[in-house]
Design a protein around this motif. Sequence first.
Motif, PDB file in Angstrom:
ATOM      1  N   VAL A 210     -19.084   6.900 -13.506  1.00 59.13           N
ATOM      2  CA  VAL A 210     -19.293   6.587 -12.091  1.00 59.13           C
ATOM      3  C   VAL A 210     -18.168   7.141 -11.222  1.00 59.13           C
ATOM      4  O   VAL A 210     -18.331   7.340 -10.022  1.00 59.13           O
ATOM      5  N   GLY A 211     -17.019   7.416 -11.832  1.00 57.20           N
ATOM      6  CA  GLY A 211     -15.936   8.085 -11.113  1.00 57.20           C
ATOM      7  C   GLY A 211     -15.186   7.199 -10.141  1.00 57.20           C
ATOM      8  O   GLY A 211     -15.441   6.006 -10.003  1.00 57.20           O
ATOM      9  N   THR A 212     -14.251   7.809  -9.439  1.00 60.41           N
ATOM     10  CA  THR A 212     -13.443   7.098  -8.448  1.00 60.41           C
ATOM     11  C   THR A 212     -14.159   7.138  -7.099  1.00 60.41           C
ATOM     12  O   THR A 212     -15.194   7.774  -6.938  1.00 60.41           O
ATOM     13  N   THR A 213     -13.579   6.463  -6.133  1.00 58.54           N
ATOM     14  CA  THR A 213     -14.222   6.380  -4.829  1.00 58.54           C
ATOM     15  C   THR A 213     -13.173   6.336  -3.719  1.00 58.54           C
ATOM     16  O   THR A 213     -11.995   6.041  -3.970  1.00 58.54           O
ATOM     17  N   THR A 214     -13.589   6.638  -2.512  1.00 56.66           N
ATOM     18  CA  THR A 214     -12.726   6.488  -1.338  1.00 56.66           C
ATOM     19  C   THR A 214     -12.841   5.058  -0.823  1.00 56.66           C
ATOM     20  O   THR A 214     -13.955   4.572  -0.610  1.00 56.66           O
ATOM     21  N   PRO A 215     -11.737   4.349  -0.660  1.00 58.23           N
ATOM     22  CA  PRO A 215     -11.807   2.949  -0.202  1.00 58.23           C
ATOM     23  C   PRO A 215     -12.571   2.813   1.109  1.00 58.23           C
ATOM     24  O   PRO A 215     -12.394   3.597   2.041  1.00 58.23           O
ATOM     25  N   LYS A 216     -13.416   1.809   1.168  1.00 55.59           N
ATOM     26  CA  LYS A 216     -14.240   1.559   2.350  1.00 55.59           C
ATOM     27  C   LYS A 216     -14.058   0.120   2.811  1.00 55.59           C
ATOM     28  O   LYS A 216     -13.656  -0.756   2.038  1.00 55.59           O
ATOM     29  N   LYS A 217     -14.389  -0.081   4.056  1.00 53.92           N
ATOM     30  CA  LYS A 217     -14.397  -1.429   4.612  1.00 53.92           C
ATOM     31  C   LYS A 217     -15.840  -1.922   4.574  1.00 53.92           C
ATOM     32  O   LYS A 217     -16.733  -1.321   5.177  1.00 53.92           O
TER      33      LYS A 217
ATOM     34  N   SER B 198     -14.307  -4.924  -4.928  1.00 58.84           N
ATOM     35  CA  SER B 198     -12.868  -5.169  -4.869  1.00 58.84           C
ATOM     36  C   SER B 198     -12.151  -4.475  -6.023  1.00 58.84           C
ATOM     37  O   SER B 198     -11.094  -3.851  -5.833  1.00 58.84           O
ATOM     38  N   GLN B 199     -12.711  -4.569  -7.216  1.00 64.42           N
ATOM     39  CA  GLN B 199     -12.105  -3.926  -8.381  1.00 64.42           C
ATOM     40  C   GLN B 199     -12.068  -2.404  -8.247  1.00 64.42           C
ATOM     41  O   GLN B 199     -11.220  -1.745  -8.845  1.00 64.42           O
ATOM     42  N   ARG B 200     -12.958  -1.860  -7.445  1.00 69.59           N
ATOM     43  CA  ARG B 200     -12.995  -0.416  -7.221  1.00 69.59           C
ATOM     44  C   ARG B 200     -12.160   0.011  -6.017  1.00 69.59           C
ATOM     45  O   ARG B 200     -12.183   1.174  -5.614  1.00 69.59           O
ATOM     46  N   GLY B 201     -11.431  -0.929  -5.423  1.00 64.32           N
ATOM     47  CA  GLY B 201     -10.477  -0.584  -4.373  1.00 64.32           C
ATOM     48  C   GLY B 201     -10.970  -0.738  -2.961  1.00 64.32           C
ATOM     49  O   GLY B 201     -10.265  -0.377  -2.004  1.00 64.32           O
ATOM     50  N   HIS B 202     -12.164  -1.282  -2.764  1.00 65.50           N
ATOM     51  CA  HIS B 202     -12.695  -1.460  -1.414  1.00 65.50           C
ATOM     52  C   HIS B 202     -12.184  -2.765  -0.804  1.00 65.50           C
ATOM     53  O   HIS B 202     -11.787  -3.691  -1.522  1.00 65.50           O
TER      54      HIS B 202
ATOM     55  N   VAL C  32     -19.776   0.012   5.429  1.00 62.56           N
ATOM     56  CA  VAL C  32     -20.966  -0.375   4.666  1.00 62.56           C
ATOM     57  C   VAL C  32     -21.267  -1.842   4.936  1.00 62.56           C
ATOM     58  O   VAL C  32     -20.356  -2.676   4.962  1.00 62.56           O
ATOM     59  N   VAL C  33     -22.543  -2.139   5.123  1.00 62.49           N
ATOM     60  CA  VAL C  33     -22.994  -3.525   5.222  1.00 62.49           C
ATOM     61  C   VAL C  33     -23.938  -3.789   4.056  1.00 62.49           C
ATOM     62  O   VAL C  33     -24.892  -3.052   3.833  1.00 62.49           O
ATOM     63  N   VAL C  34     -23.642  -4.843   3.304  1.00 60.87           N
ATOM     64  CA  VAL C  34     -24.451  -5.212   2.145  1.00 60.87           C
ATOM     65  C   VAL C  34     -25.172  -6.517   2.470  1.00 60.87           C
ATOM     66  O   VAL C  34     -24.533  -7.538   2.745  1.00 60.87           O
TER      67      VAL C  34
ATOM     68  N   GLU D 107     -24.603  -2.565  -9.709  1.00 59.92           N
ATOM     69  CA  GLU D 107     -24.968  -1.146  -9.639  1.00 59.92           C
ATOM     70  C   GLU D 107     -24.621  -0.558  -8.280  1.00 59.92           C
ATOM     71  O   GLU D 107     -24.057   0.537  -8.190  1.00 59.92           O
ATOM     72  N   ALA D 108     -24.959  -1.291  -7.226  1.00 54.22           N
ATOM     73  CA  ALA D 108     -24.686  -0.781  -5.880  1.00 54.22           C
ATOM     74  C   ALA D 108     -23.188  -0.627  -5.632  1.00 54.22           C
ATOM     75  O   ALA D 108     -22.730   0.372  -5.059  1.00 54.22           O
ATOM     76  N   ALA D 109     -22.402  -1.608  -6.077  1.00 52.96           N
ATOM     77  CA  ALA D 109     -20.955  -1.548  -5.858  1.00 52.96           C
ATOM     78  C   ALA D 109     -20.308  -0.450  -6.699  1.00 52.96           C
ATOM     79  O   ALA D 109     -19.292   0.130  -6.304  1.00 52.96           O
ATOM     80  N   SER D 110     -20.888  -0.150  -7.846  1.00 46.64           N
ATOM     81  CA  SER D 110     -20.270   0.811  -8.770  1.00 46.64           C
ATOM     82  C   SER D 110     -20.446   2.261  -8.329  1.00 46.64           C
ATOM     83  O   SER D 110     -19.703   3.133  -8.790  1.00 46.64           O
ATOM     84  N   VAL D 111     -21.421   2.527  -7.482  1.00 46.64           N
ATOM     85  CA  VAL D 111     -21.665   3.919  -7.078  1.00 46.64           C
ATOM     86  C   VAL D 111     -21.253   4.193  -5.643  1.00 46.64           C
ATOM     87  O   VAL D 111     -21.493   5.285  -5.123  1.00 46.64           O
TER      88      VAL D 111
END
Length: 637
Positions: free
Chosen positions: A372-379, A397-401, A463-465, A632-636
Amino acid sequence: MYKHVLSPIQIGPMKLKNRVSFTPVWPSFATSDGRVNRELIEWVRDIVKGGVGCINIGCGCVNRNLPSFVTHLLRMSEEGTVNEMTMLSDLVHMYQCKIGIELFAINMYGGSFETRDTNSTKPVVELDPTFMTKEQIKEYIEDFVEAADRAVRCGVDSIVIHGAHGQLPGCFLNKRINERTDEYSAENMDNASRFTVELLSAIRERIGNKLAIEYRINASDMVEGSPTLDEVIEFVKRIEPYIDLLHVSRALHSEQKLAPYMNQPLYYPHGINIEDATKIKKAIHIPVTVVGSVTLEQAEEHIANGDIDMVSMARGLMADPYMVKNAKMSCPEKTRPCIRCNNCINITHYKLAPVRCSVNAEMGMETIYMNVGTTTPKKIAVIGGGPAGMEFARTASQRGHSVDLFEKSDCLGGVLNMAAAPDFKADIKNYLEWSIRSVKACDNVMIHLNTEAKPEDLNEYDVVVVAIGSEPIIPQFVKDNPSVVWVGDLEKGNATVGDDVVIVGAGLTGCECALSLSKQGKNVTLVDMIDEQSFGSGGAKFNQVALMGLLNDNHVKCIGNVKLVSNNNQLGFEHNGQSMDLAYDHVVLSLGVRPNPEVLSTFEDCANEVIYIGDCNTRIGTLYNAVHTAHEAASVL
């Protein structure tokens, strides 16, 4: 807290670093022709890196000449399995863990001993002692021996001979199943134990002391004709010279009503086999391990008392492979609880699909999540603090967002607060408490309770979830009826009912409500438009069988093909199109839920990216759907 369960133990030639063993299961991995594949390797890696002392790989078939329709089971009957199985052994040893392989003879066509006609020329269960010729008995012993020899060359540390749950060796002990009249009969223990003694002695003669041998046994088959516990102990003493570890279980696969006793649902107590295992251990001199929803706390207590030597488990370690490491680091509260929904078993045994877990979204999907790779932190704004919202917030949160979690009520949990209400749903309550505790521990998650987030206030987020769940289905004609109660209000304690109750809706929630009310002494009638055989469906088959059995035990009246109707503004019922009378003080509605598209549409343009997760994006709300769509949504992102 866990010094006994975490202490090492010697099992024959195998020394384990602790006393927790992953019991054999069928994950439905392996290639279609029965070889180790990448999915199995990564699934095993995820389990053993969590600190377990030994992992036993399930369902190593010993049958010769298996037909092509037997797929995704390791074929220990074929030489080609040795190569890849050796790689799996090497992987496990990297983590200072031991590995075993379960050997069993698969029934290539199923059936039930309940419906067997011994006057027939063909058994309903293929491996039936009554029908086997002596030549077949000899061949199966040879098959086990050859498979054990391959196990040695695979580099595993132990083999597990499956003699429980109606598997071939155990069937010879049961007088109802084994109706032979020769030297392999169940007439006396000399004869009943003959097959297993010959099998184990032949294996030991071939492999010597190169591997530990574990034997899985039923303390009780739970049917008429089962050997008594004293007879089981007599049998164990006969096989004791050939084995290093005894593994205690119960019940039969071939009898559906007993299936829940092998994989206990949340309605059953934990540790159901400990008492029998304790009695067996007192009579023998080799270590004893026990399976049956045993908690780590139970294992610690009973190992310390000398009742058992080890614990075997699978579902708890699939829910959180780090259970052992968390115990060792004195932070057991971090362990994600298994809810004993049996979805893992249901998917593999009934759908014949790869194993999945309702609460651990990555279990069984390790190869999918690897890249799934790394990601750019988002609000990110998450709207709704139910199970889906919390899972998303935790994962993001674990992915840095950075996450703001908005919940309009005064507590997190959503529908889980309702689901965890009955006393017999303690496993759900444990998961709910863990989920709340773990999301609160996330440094970059800000929780806003008593806050209804409005679409116009969310334009600052990347992003709004949307995780706002669904709304209960309540027919218009009952909305103002004081005798009608929604099941959610009842389970949350916002409503009460009288002594005579009719529950409309026999899905999982309706059935569990019926059980809860019946335990309170209410007279409960459960009705639905579906037929009675489908009552309680929607979850795992094992759990449905258990739940319907408990409803019967608690005298809940179940009536299928019943429709709730309105006759001249009066509440009524129709059975197969005909009017019927049902006496009640209250009617409880459990007709399911559905998303509200009008509310959902208001969030469509509130951010550049809007994601819908959980119950608000499905017709059937389950914890599995909530956790998996969120993770799944948070991981991608």
